[in-house]
Design a protein around this motif. Structure first.
Motif, PDB file in Angstrom:
ATOM      1  N   GLN A  40       0.908  -1.125   0.093  1.00  0.00           N
ATOM      2  CA  GLN A  40      -0.002   0.097  -0.088  1.00  0.00           C
ATOM      3  C   GLN A  40       0.874   1.064   0.033  1.00  0.00           C
ATOM      4  O   GLN A  40       1.935   1.325   0.415  1.00  0.00           O
ATOM      5  CB  GLN A  40      -0.851  -0.097   1.277  1.00  0.00           C
ATOM      6  CG  GLN A  40      -1.801  -1.086   1.105  1.00  0.00           C
ATOM      7  CD  GLN A  40      -2.641  -1.193   2.488  1.00  0.00           C
ATOM      8  OE1 GLN A  40      -2.704  -0.620   3.146  1.00  0.00           O
ATOM      9  NE2 GLN A  40      -3.902  -1.862   2.287  1.00  0.00           N
ATOM     10  N   ASP A  67      -1.760  -1.581  -4.230  1.00  0.00           N
ATOM     11  CA  ASP A  67      -3.206  -0.846  -4.408  1.00  0.00           C
ATOM     12  C   ASP A  67      -3.081   0.638  -5.191  1.00  0.00           C
ATOM     13  O   ASP A  67      -3.988   1.292  -5.013  1.00  0.00           O
ATOM     14  CB  ASP A  67      -3.531  -0.814  -3.049  1.00  0.00           C
ATOM     15  CG  ASP A  67      -3.079   0.306  -2.060  1.00  0.00           C
ATOM     16  OD1 ASP A  67      -2.042   0.856  -2.477  1.00  0.00           O
ATOM     17  OD2 ASP A  67      -3.726   0.673  -1.284  1.00  0.00           O
ATOM     18  N   PHE A  68      -1.975   0.609  -6.036  1.00  0.00           N
ATOM     19  CA  PHE A  68      -1.764   2.121  -6.539  1.00  0.00           C
ATOM     20  C   PHE A  68      -1.275   1.745  -8.110  1.00  0.00           C
ATOM     21  O   PHE A  68      -0.938   0.915  -8.131  1.00  0.00           O
ATOM     22  CB  PHE A  68      -0.796   2.889  -5.990  1.00  0.00           C
ATOM     23  CG  PHE A  68       0.458   2.508  -5.310  1.00  0.00           C
ATOM     24  CD1 PHE A  68       1.524   2.285  -6.262  1.00  0.00           C
ATOM     25  CD2 PHE A  68       0.564   1.523  -4.043  1.00  0.00           C
ATOM     26  CE1 PHE A  68       2.827   1.659  -5.766  1.00  0.00           C
ATOM     27  CE2 PHE A  68       1.469   0.982  -3.558  1.00  0.00           C
ATOM     28  CZ  PHE A  68       2.806   0.880  -4.667  1.00  0.00           C
ATOM     29  N   PHE A  69      -1.023   2.815  -8.743  1.00  0.00           N
ATOM     30  CA  PHE A  69      -0.478   2.769 -10.112  1.00  0.00           C
ATOM     31  C   PHE A  69       0.964   2.870 -10.112  1.00  0.00           C
ATOM     32  O   PHE A  69       1.343   3.574  -9.133  1.00  0.00           O
ATOM     33  CB  PHE A  69      -1.098   3.759 -11.001  1.00  0.00           C
ATOM     34  CG  PHE A  69      -2.544   3.679 -11.332  1.00  0.00           C
ATOM     35  CD1 PHE A  69      -2.964   2.798 -12.428  1.00  0.00           C
ATOM     36  CD2 PHE A  69      -3.711   4.150 -10.986  1.00  0.00           C
ATOM     37  CE1 PHE A  69      -4.178   2.776 -12.650  1.00  0.00           C
ATOM     38  CE2 PHE A  69      -4.910   4.099 -10.734  1.00  0.00           C
ATOM     39  CZ  PHE A  69      -5.268   3.230 -11.884  1.00  0.00           C
ATOM     40  N   ALA A 119      -0.997  -1.324 -13.260  1.00  0.00           N
ATOM     41  CA  ALA A 119      -2.195  -1.013 -12.750  1.00  0.00           C
ATOM     42  C   ALA A 119      -2.285  -1.537 -11.520  1.00  0.00           C
ATOM     43  O   ALA A 119      -1.632  -2.290 -11.183  1.00  0.00           O
ATOM     44  CB  ALA A 119      -3.091  -1.634 -13.614  1.00  0.00           C
ATOM     45  N   PRO A 120      -3.206  -1.013 -10.567  1.00  0.00           N
ATOM     46  CA  PRO A 120      -3.330  -1.700  -9.120  1.00  0.00           C
ATOM     47  C   PRO A 120      -3.622  -3.245  -9.457  1.00  0.00           C
ATOM     48  O   PRO A 120      -4.320  -3.478 -10.385  1.00  0.00           O
ATOM     49  CB  PRO A 120      -4.547  -0.990  -8.592  1.00  0.00           C
ATOM     50  CG  PRO A 120      -4.399   0.498  -9.123  1.00  0.00           C
ATOM     51  CD  PRO A 120      -3.934   0.130 -10.730  1.00  0.00           C
ATOM     52  N   SER A 168      -1.735   7.128  -6.634  1.00  0.00           N
ATOM     53  CA  SER A 168      -2.888   6.638  -5.765  1.00  0.00           C
ATOM     54  C   SER A 168      -3.891   6.735  -6.766  1.00  0.00           C
ATOM     55  O   SER A 168      -4.113   7.421  -7.418  1.00  0.00           O
ATOM     56  CB  SER A 168      -2.902   7.413  -4.435  1.00  0.00           C
ATOM     57  OG  SER A 168      -3.505   8.532  -4.822  1.00  0.00           O
ATOM     58  N   ARG A 169      -5.196   5.611  -6.413  1.00  0.00           N
ATOM     59  CA  ARG A 169      -6.234   5.938  -7.242  1.00  0.00           C
ATOM     60  C   ARG A 169      -6.963   7.018  -6.715  1.00  0.00           C
ATOM     61  O   ARG A 169      -7.695   7.686  -7.589  1.00  0.00           O
ATOM     62  CB  ARG A 169      -6.938   4.521  -6.678  1.00  0.00           C
ATOM     63  CG  ARG A 169      -6.597   3.405  -7.193  1.00  0.00           C
ATOM     64  CD  ARG A 169      -7.313   2.292  -6.617  1.00  0.00           C
ATOM     65  NE  ARG A 169      -7.032   0.898  -6.708  1.00  0.00           N
ATOM     66  CZ  ARG A 169      -7.741  -0.172  -7.425  1.00  0.00           C
ATOM     67  NH1 ARG A 169      -8.891   0.134  -7.623  1.00  0.00           N
ATOM     68  NH2 ARG A 169      -6.986  -1.286  -7.411  1.00  0.00           N
ATOM     69  N   GLU A 170      -6.623   7.515  -5.570  1.00  0.00           N
ATOM     70  CA  GLU A 170      -7.323   8.804  -5.056  1.00  0.00           C
ATOM     71  C   GLU A 170      -7.128  10.073  -5.628  1.00  0.00           C
ATOM     72  O   GLU A 170      -7.927  10.740  -5.937  1.00  0.00           O
ATOM     73  CB  GLU A 170      -7.379   8.986  -3.306  1.00  0.00           C
ATOM     74  CG  GLU A 170      -7.950   7.922  -2.667  1.00  0.00           C
ATOM     75  CD  GLU A 170      -7.229   6.728  -2.617  1.00  0.00           C
ATOM     76  OE1 GLU A 170      -7.747   5.591  -2.078  1.00  0.00           O
ATOM     77  OE2 GLU A 170      -5.830   6.545  -3.000  1.00  0.00           O
ATOM     78  N   LEU A 205      -6.112  10.279  -8.999  1.00  0.00           N
ATOM     79  CA  LEU A 205      -6.577  10.095 -10.227  1.00  0.00           C
ATOM     80  C   LEU A 205      -8.135  10.315 -10.041  1.00  0.00           C
ATOM     81  O   LEU A 205      -8.702  10.771 -11.122  1.00  0.00           O
ATOM     82  CB  LEU A 205      -6.218   8.766 -10.806  1.00  0.00           C
ATOM     83  CG  LEU A 205      -4.760   8.242 -11.224  1.00  0.00           C
ATOM     84  CD1 LEU A 205      -4.403   7.302 -11.837  1.00  0.00           C
ATOM     85  CD2 LEU A 205      -4.075   9.882 -11.855  1.00  0.00           C
ATOM     86  N   ASP A 206      -8.697   9.773  -9.170  1.00  0.00           N
ATOM     87  CA  ASP A 206     -10.065   9.923  -9.210  1.00  0.00           C
ATOM     88  C   ASP A 206     -10.572  11.342  -8.929  1.00  0.00           C
ATOM     89  O   ASP A 206     -11.834  11.840  -9.172  1.00  0.00           O
ATOM     90  CB  ASP A 206     -10.606   9.024  -7.738  1.00  0.00           C
ATOM     91  CG  ASP A 206     -10.722   7.438  -8.147  1.00  0.00           C
ATOM     92  OD1 ASP A 206     -10.703   7.212  -9.395  1.00  0.00           O
ATOM     93  OD2 ASP A 206     -10.851   6.828  -7.202  1.00  0.00           O
ATOM     94  N   LYS A 237      -8.565  13.099 -17.315  1.00  0.00           N
ATOM     95  CA  LYS A 237      -8.919  11.457 -16.909  1.00  0.00           C
ATOM     96  C   LYS A 237      -8.352  10.575 -17.957  1.00  0.00           C
ATOM     97  O   LYS A 237      -8.038   9.392 -17.736  1.00  0.00           O
ATOM     98  CB  LYS A 237     -10.276  11.628 -16.553  1.00  0.00           C
ATOM     99  CG  LYS A 237     -10.571  11.917 -15.212  1.00  0.00           C
ATOM    100  CD  LYS A 237     -12.197  11.736 -14.982  1.00  0.00           C
ATOM    101  CE  LYS A 237     -12.563  12.179 -13.686  1.00  0.00           C
ATOM    102  NZ  LYS A 237     -13.813  11.837 -13.083  1.00  0.00           N
TER     103      LYS A 237
END
Length: 104
Positions: free
Chosen positions: A11, A37-39, A69-70, A89-91, A93-94, A102
């Motif tokens: 993580q 859990d991240f790119f 990718a995660p 982190s996914r966050e 990019l989200d 995006k």
């Protein structure tokens, strides 16, 4: 590489973005199968053996860039990697609201 249903997940621990110099990474930490859990973007600065992405072997070659990718399985047994890794982190990019960013 042996497939295993209990592959550990690494993580990012609260960071949104981190740049890591690969020569500072303990080779033992990346020698076994693991997921993230991240790119992750890997940019290699020298040749260094073979690494595995989803159990498929790829040569570590100077100048090559890999995007993981995660949850993809990764290992680099016996490699002393030289280059950089960019963890995203996914966050992060989200949180991008502009459609064309995006897409990238």
């Amino acid at each position: 590489m042996k497939k295993d249903s209990s592959i550990p997940v690494v993580q990012l621990d609260g960071d949104f973005f981190r740049v890591i110099t690969l020569s500072e990474v303990d080779p033992e930490k990346i020698s076994g199968n693991h997921r993230r859990d991240f790119f992750l973007i890997l940019w290699f600065w020298s040749d260094s053996g073979t690494h595995f992405i989803d159990f498929q072997p790829y040569p570590v070659k100077k100048g090559e860039i890999y995007f993981l990718a995660p949850n993809q399985v990764y290992s680099a047994p016996g490699c002393r990697l030289n280059g950089v890794a960019m963890a995203i982190s996914r966050e992060l990019l989200d949180g991008i609201e502009t459609d064309h960013l995006k897409f990238v």
